[in-house]
Design a protein around this motif. Structure first.
Motif, PDB file in Angstrom:
ATOM      1  N   GLN A  63      22.018  10.999  42.278  1.00  0.00           N
ATOM      2  CA  GLN A  63      23.470  11.102  42.401  1.00  0.00           C
ATOM      3  C   GLN A  63      24.036   9.734  42.048  1.00  0.00           C
ATOM      4  OE1 GLN A  63      24.858  13.508  45.568  1.00  0.00           O
ATOM      5  NE2 GLN A  63      26.782  12.419  45.784  1.00  0.00           N
ATOM      6  N   THR A  64      24.684   9.648  40.913  1.00  0.00           N
ATOM      7  CA  THR A  64      24.966   8.333  40.344  1.00  0.00           C
ATOM      8  C   THR A  64      26.437   8.165  39.986  1.00  0.00           C
ATOM      9  OG1 THR A  64      24.523   9.168  38.145  1.00  0.00           O
ATOM     10  CG2 THR A  64      22.682   8.166  39.309  1.00  0.00           C
ATOM     11  N   THR A  65      26.805   6.901  39.830  1.00  0.00           N
ATOM     12  CA  THR A  65      28.109   6.563  39.293  1.00  0.00           C
ATOM     13  C   THR A  65      28.001   5.197  38.617  1.00  0.00           C
ATOM     14  OG1 THR A  65      30.427   6.195  39.799  1.00  0.00           O
ATOM     15  CG2 THR A  65      28.863   5.535  41.475  1.00  0.00           C
ATOM     16  N   GLN A  66      28.913   4.941  37.708  1.00  0.00           N
ATOM     17  CA  GLN A  66      28.890   3.655  37.018  1.00  0.00           C
ATOM     18  C   GLN A  66      29.591   2.575  37.833  1.00  0.00           C
ATOM     19  OE1 GLN A  66      27.040   3.417  34.233  1.00  0.00           O
ATOM     20  NE2 GLN A  66      26.621   5.555  34.733  1.00  0.00           N
ATOM     21  N   VAL A  67      30.338   2.999  38.832  1.00  0.00           N
ATOM     22  CA  VAL A  67      31.120   2.045  39.606  1.00  0.00           C
ATOM     23  C   VAL A  67      30.256   1.444  40.708  1.00  0.00           C
ATOM     24  CG1 VAL A  67      33.040   1.847  41.239  1.00  0.00           C
ATOM     25  CG2 VAL A  67      33.338   3.090  39.111  1.00  0.00           C
ATOM     26  N   ARG A  68      30.217   0.109  40.742  1.00  0.00           N
ATOM     27  CA  ARG A  68      29.420  -0.572  41.760  1.00  0.00           C
ATOM     28  C   ARG A  68      30.240  -0.718  43.028  1.00  0.00           C
ATOM     29  NH1 ARG A  68      25.781  -3.340  38.260  1.00  0.00           N
ATOM     30  NH2 ARG A  68      25.324  -1.714  36.768  1.00  0.00           N
ATOM     31  N   ILE A  70      30.242  -0.041  47.675  1.00  0.00           N
ATOM     32  CA  ILE A  70      29.650   0.592  48.850  1.00  0.00           C
ATOM     33  C   ILE A  70      29.782   2.104  48.736  1.00  0.00           C
ATOM     34  CG2 ILE A  70      29.816   0.796  51.364  1.00  0.00           C
ATOM     35  CD1 ILE A  70      31.114  -2.064  51.241  1.00  0.00           C
ATOM     36  N   GLU A  71      28.648   2.796  48.739  1.00  0.00           N
ATOM     37  CA  GLU A  71      28.628   4.274  48.752  1.00  0.00           C
ATOM     38  C   GLU A  71      29.487   4.882  47.641  1.00  0.00           C
ATOM     39  OE1 GLU A  71      29.897   5.297  52.678  1.00  0.00           O
ATOM     40  OE2 GLU A  71      28.026   4.648  53.603  1.00  0.00           O
ATOM     41  N   THR A  72      29.527   4.242  46.475  1.00  0.00           N
ATOM     42  CA  THR A  72      30.393   4.780  45.425  1.00  0.00           C
ATOM     43  C   THR A  72      29.849   6.091  44.867  1.00  0.00           C
ATOM     44  OG1 THR A  72      29.283   3.246  43.954  1.00  0.00           O
ATOM     45  CG2 THR A  72      31.502   2.659  44.666  1.00  0.00           C
ATOM     46  N   ASN A  73      28.549   6.368  45.080  1.00  0.00           N
ATOM     47  CA  ASN A  73      28.010   7.618  44.546  1.00  0.00           C
ATOM     48  C   ASN A  73      28.194   8.792  45.512  1.00  0.00           C
ATOM     49  OD1 ASN A  73      26.105   6.823  46.423  1.00  0.00           O
ATOM     50  ND2 ASN A  73      24.409   7.724  45.303  1.00  0.00           N
ATOM     51  N   VAL A  74      28.838   8.526  46.646  1.00  0.00           N
ATOM     52  CA  VAL A  74      29.160   9.606  47.573  1.00  0.00           C
ATOM     53  C   VAL A  74      30.541  10.140  47.205  1.00  0.00           C
ATOM     54  CG1 VAL A  74      29.531  10.212  49.985  1.00  0.00           C
ATOM     55  CG2 VAL A  74      27.784   8.545  49.387  1.00  0.00           C
ATOM     56  N   LEU A  75      30.625  11.427  46.959  1.00  0.00           N
ATOM     57  CA  LEU A  75      31.916  11.991  46.558  1.00  0.00           C
ATOM     58  C   LEU A  75      32.836  12.153  47.757  1.00  0.00           C
ATOM     59  CD1 LEU A  75      31.426  14.796  43.904  1.00  0.00           C
ATOM     60  CD2 LEU A  75      33.075  12.949  43.836  1.00  0.00           C
ATOM     61  N   ILE A  76      32.317  12.743  48.821  1.00  0.00           N
ATOM     62  CA  ILE A  76      33.143  13.007  49.994  1.00  0.00           C
ATOM     63  C   ILE A  76      32.396  12.543  51.240  1.00  0.00           C
ATOM     64  CG2 ILE A  76      34.202  14.805  51.416  1.00  0.00           C
ATOM     65  CD1 ILE A  76      34.591  16.445  48.890  1.00  0.00           C
TER      66      ILE A  76
ATOM     67  N   VAL B  38      33.597   8.163  38.387  1.00  0.00           N
ATOM     68  CA  VAL B  38      32.972   9.446  38.075  1.00  0.00           C
ATOM     69  C   VAL B  38      31.626   9.485  38.776  1.00  0.00           C
ATOM     70  CG1 VAL B  38      32.051  10.938  36.269  1.00  0.00           C
ATOM     71  CG2 VAL B  38      34.136   9.617  35.862  1.00  0.00           C
ATOM     72  N   THR B  40      28.105  11.622  39.353  1.00  0.00           N
ATOM     73  CA  THR B  40      27.268  12.662  38.782  1.00  0.00           C
ATOM     74  C   THR B  40      26.276  13.152  39.817  1.00  0.00           C
ATOM     75  OG1 THR B  40      27.497  11.604  36.641  1.00  0.00           O
ATOM     76  CG2 THR B  40      25.738  13.223  36.871  1.00  0.00           C
ATOM     77  N   PRO B  98      37.985  10.230  52.913  1.00  0.00           N
ATOM     78  CA  PRO B  98      36.742  10.910  52.533  1.00  0.00           C
ATOM     79  C   PRO B  98      36.328  10.629  51.085  1.00  0.00           C
ATOM     80  CG  PRO B  98      38.542  12.482  52.668  1.00  0.00           C
ATOM     81  CD  PRO B  98      39.095  11.171  53.130  1.00  0.00           C
TER      82      PRO B  98
END
Lengths: 354, 208
Positions: A63-68, A70-76, B38, B40, B98
């Motif tokens: 589960q990834t994101t390009q943004v560095r 804290i917990e940026t790869n968590v959507l909710i 974004v 993924t 959230p």
């Protein structure tokens, strides 16, 4: 009909192929991935396991994101709502009520019972109770505590109590924002200072706060606070010792640990940590303030003569012998014994010694 | 009155990060601050999905509720904005949100975070529209120019929709219908079980 069944067969073949392939693809994947693969066999097109990952993902390399950050790869992160409910609900409401109720109880006690006066006349002879160092440590801790308490109250209750005073004007918002900004920064910088002071206080005062058998008797009689009987105690009575161990020791540790976690976000703590720690910090702080109010009352107007022991100006940390005898009899006897003379009968006229 | 919303269509997002770049460019946002990102899910796995996320301009915004200095306000179009001049940088909005929308220029020791920054739905802030102060603090005010958010406008696959909730919901609904697979995107297979035959298309105008 024929075409339909052919398509059905094709779908079954596809599902079977997926059943063979998917588990292998998902070997290194998360639990959610496996669930998703299994779900596709029983309920094709049901992506619930994938969407469950929306609320997770911390530490999941898939589960990834390009943004560095804290917990940026968590959507909710839905626990924030729980934190909001607890902080804006019980912590604010019951916390505020708790502070007000303790203040009222103290006020009521003062009004009904009145300050505890000395029963006999002061002798005019003085007994050294606290050294310069002890008083310095006490007041460093006390002042930093008060700064933290007031600034903390502004942050927790200011929006509900101070801000409405200005009636929602633009000017009022600006003034309150300044107040809150000063409070926040004082809180964040004085906090670590308080930890230093409280630690020094602990080391300085611990030897006189060790629990003794007679302290139970003191507690059983609530120190004679209610019915006025005389209960002897050491240098510190059981109430003070409870304040020392429950307040200065236990609550300080809780507040120090949680406070440092909140105060130094540069170590990348996640939101779940911050939410939990913030609630613990607020609850411990409110309890601390309540107990502190009792301590402040007893140390100033609540008990006649007590404040003398902590005076910085107009005193050298000494108390009248009558006070020592009536409130800390064992300690008084020790002091007198160490001086090598008999305990003088109280009320006897004596020359002022200073 | 329109109720402004974002909608991210996971079936269309190709994780190009165009929205992220458009946002940073449009508002001249400093390093370390990302109003949009974004994410993924199942990256590199079958069924990979990408979703663009920023401030979702909640109806009952948690940031607004927990802010100790009440910096947040909501426009008549449902856009959640904040006054940076009042922000004390406590970070509570970040704990409560959230979506991880509130951003801070620093995360320094002693809680020195600086003023919070977040997606404004390209609607600026409390300063006068098009003023220099507004641009410096909040970025461009495209809403006042009669434009929609830059991220959604720039989206190459139109996966990210931003605008009046009714309009973008209609767009999304028509997509879901014409895809011929119902709303499986949102896991509706649970509700209807394993389809024995092709699910019937929803009647037009039905709420999805």
């Amino acid at each position: 009909m024929r075409g339909m069944s052919q398509r059905k067969r094709f779908v079954r073949l596809l599902v079977a192929a997926l059943a063979i392939c998917l588990p292998q693809l998902a070997v290194a994947a998360s639990e959610g991935q496996k669930q998703q693969a299994e779900r596709q066999l029983t309920q094709p097109l049901n992506n619930a396991p994938v969407w469950r990952d929306v609320r997770a993902g911390e530490g999941n390399p898939y589960q990834t994101t390009q943004v560095r950050g804290i917990e940026t790869n968590v959507l909710i992160q839905s626990e924030g709502e729980i934190w909001r409910e607890i902080r804006n609900g019980p912590v604010t409401v019951y916390g505020g009520l708790f502070v007000l109720i303790i203040a009222s109880i103290i006020g009521l006690f003062h009004w009904l019972r009145g300050p505890i006066k000395l029963r006999e006349r002061p002798t005019g002879r003085w007994v050294k109770r606290f050294t310069d160092w002890e008083r310095l440590v006490h007041w460093s801790t006390a002042i930093s505590f008060l700064v933290l308490a007031v600034s903390g109250l502004v942050i927790l209750f200011g929006k509900y109590i101070v801000l409405p005073v200005f009636g929602g004007s633009v000017f009022g918002y600006a003034v309150f924002s300044w107040l809150a900004a000063i409070s926040k920064n004082l809180h964040n910088f004085v906090g670590p200072l308080f930890i230093v002071c409280a630690s020094a206080m602990f080391v300085t005062y611990v030897k006189d706060n060790l629990w003794r058998s007679y302290d139970f008797r003191w507690l059983g009689n609530s120190g004679g606070m209610l019915w006025g009987e005389h209960v002897p105690s050491g240098k510190f009575n059981a109430g003070e010792k409870v304040w020392f161990w429950f307040g200065l020791f236990l609550l300080s540790i809780v507040l120090a640990v949680t406070g440092l976690i909140l105060d130094f976000p540069n170590f990348g703590q996640g939101r779940a940590t911050m939410q939990l720690v913030n609630v613990v910090h607020a609850i411990a702080a409110v309890i601390y303030m309540g107990v502190a109010m009792g301590h402040i009352y007893m140390g100033t107007v609540g008990v006649e003569g007590t404040y003398d022991s902590m005076r910085i100006s107009g005193g050298d940390g000494s108390v009248d012998e009558t006070w020592a005898k009536e409130h800390h009899e064992y300690w008084y006897k020790e002091v007198i014994a160490s001086r090598g003379r008999e305990a003088a009968p109280t009320g006897a006229a004596a020359q002022p010694q200073h | 009155m329109a109720r402004m919303k974002f909608l991210a269509d996971a079936e269309r997002c190709i994780e190009c990060n165009g929205c992220v770049t458009a946002c940073k460019q449009e508002h001249d946002i400093p390093w370390g601050v990302n109003r949009r990102r974004v994410v993924t899910l199942n990256d590199g796995m079958p069924g990979e999905k990408s979703i663009s996320v920023a401030c979702m301009h909640c109806s009952d915004a948690p940031c607004m509720a927990v802010c100790p200095v009440d910096v947040f306000y909501k426009t008549s179009e449902g856009i959640v904005l904040h006054d940076k001049d009042l922000c004390i940088g406590c970070g509570y909005c970040f704990y409560a949100c959230p979506f991880g929308a509130p951003q801070f220029p620093q995360d320094g020791a002693f809680g020195l975070r600086g003023k919070m920054d977040k997606c404004t739905f390209c609607a600026g802030g409390p300063e006068p529209d098009f003023s220099e102060a507004e641009f410096r603090k909040y970025g461009r005010n495209r809403i006042a120019e009669g434009k929609l958010p830059a991220c959604a406008e720039m989206c190459s696959t139109k996966a990210l929709l931003g605008g009046d909730g009714d309009v973008i919901a209609d767009i999304y609904r028509s997509r879901a219908i014409t895809r011929g697979r119902g709303s499986e995107v949102w896991g509706w297979g649970t509700a209807y079980g394993r389809p024995e035959k092709k699910p019937a298309a929803q009647p037009p105008g039905a709420k999805s």
